[in-house]
Write an enzyme that holds these catalytic residues in place. Sequence first.
Site, mmCIF file in Angstrom:
data_model
loop_
_atom_site.group_PDB
_atom_site.id
_atom_site.type_symbol
_atom_site.label_atom_id
_atom_site.label_comp_id
_atom_site.label_asym_id
_atom_site.label_seq_id
_atom_site.Cartn_x
_atom_site.Cartn_y
_atom_site.Cartn_z
ATOM 1 C CE LYS A 277 -5.166 4.517 -0.354
ATOM 2 N NZ LYS A 277 -5.905 3.811 0.696
ATOM 3 C CG ASP B 9 -11.503 -0.430 1.655
ATOM 4 O OD1 ASP B 9 -11.267 0.134 2.734
ATOM 5 O OD2 ASP B 9 -10.753 -0.348 0.663
ATOM 6 C CB CYS C 197 -0.955 0.008 1.186
ATOM 7 S SG CYS C 197 -2.533 -0.735 0.769
ATOM 8 C CG ASP D 108 -13.005 2.599 4.906
ATOM 9 O OD1 ASP D 108 -11.778 2.703 4.886
ATOM 10 O OD2 ASP D 108 -13.707 2.932 5.870
ATOM 11 N N GLY E 82 -13.216 -11.447 -13.443
ATOM 12 C CA GLY E 82 -12.086 -10.561 -13.249
ATOM 13 C C GLY E 82 -11.545 -10.068 -14.574
ATOM 14 C CB THR F 120 -5.810 -11.054 -16.398
ATOM 15 O OG1 THR F 120 -6.506 -11.657 -15.318
ATOM 16 C CG2 THR F 120 -4.316 -11.287 -16.206
ATOM 17 C CG ASP G 292 -7.306 -1.506 -1.909
ATOM 18 O OD1 ASP G 292 -6.156 -1.371 -2.349
ATOM 19 O OD2 ASP G 292 -7.723 -0.920 -0.902
ATOM 20 C CG ASP H 292 -9.992 -0.457 5.755
ATOM 21 O OD1 ASP H 292 -10.338 0.679 5.382
ATOM 22 O OD2 ASP H 292 -9.648 -1.349 4.969
HETATM 23 CO CO CO Z 1 -10.341 1.533 3.722
HETATM 24 CO CO CO Z 2 -9.214 0.852 -0.002
#
Ligand code: CO
Ligand code: CO
Length: 345
Positions: free
Chosen positions: A23, A93, A20, A53, A141, A143, A70, A229
Amino acid sequence: MTDVLAPPFRLTQFARCAGCAAKMGPADLKRALAPLPLRDDPAILVGRESFDDAGVYRLSSELALVQTVDFFAPIVDDPYAFGQVAAANALSDVYAMGGEPMTALSIVGFPTGTLPLEVLTDIMRGGQDKVQEAGAVLIGGHTITDEELKFGLSVTGRVHPDRILANTGAVVGDVLILTKALGTGLVATAVKRGAATAAHEQAMLDSMVMLNRVACEAAVALRLRCATDVTGFSLLGHASHIARASGVTLRIHVSTLPVLPGAREALAAGIRTGGAERNFAYLETLVAWGSVTPEQRALAIDPQTSGGLLVACPAHLVADYLSRVPGAVVVGEVTARGEHLLVLE
Ligand code: CO
Ligand code: CO
């Protein structure tokens, strides 16, 4: 296909920065989004203005969707563990809004031709196992081929519109509770530099793969109103979002912050992260730093991956909440808005 790597290789070498910590900084993100108009739709119960979140969208008086996405580059070397961590982080989240995860879609960037496909299988298996543990299902998903390996989820959950744990819900007198120890950014960076012990690495992993499900369910059962979170913006960054959205000041008792084994050792060994620097730049004027030590400050601004919930809990429910959530610790309280969003003491 001759350049496909044979093991052993380190997954974190396919990340430009760790987890993270990659980010985008909160100050840059705020600047980039500021010119965009906010959509005024009564069905949007939680939109982007409160830096919450996940988005929450009302379908009926009894049902709302919780939606989030995320993904990030490897923060650990083991593909299965990376899949678990990324999935637990994304699911978090939904838990941070008081939601119950239902479905997930995977998002993958994979260095095809460089890493063997079994690596992708193992990452996806780790992700799928966590989704299943959360009682949700992976239903698809997307890819792409990417030099930098990336994995994560878009998660959809459900919540009763009256039971949302929102950043706007903190009330003066509430007690702040944190449900996981801090320091994943520091320990992960130490691991990447070969400066962490196996025991420290394992403790970090155990913390990151743990779902915030129990912490969420306890908050919902006790009808709490506010949680977030703790992830890339650090404890203080996410706490500042609650303070701003709720119109309050949060007092954080820095000496009570729970700390992962190995985080202090990483600091002492000189480990620093770019994410912590960006967080400090954003927080510098928002926080009354008091006489906080450099170590306490570093932990409070350490970018977390799959961190715990920060919950605002009415005082009379604190003992009940703590008894339901192993590892949860009181870290502060909610006070009337003062000069700063956060006061460290
Ligand atoms: Co969050
Ligand atoms: Co997030």
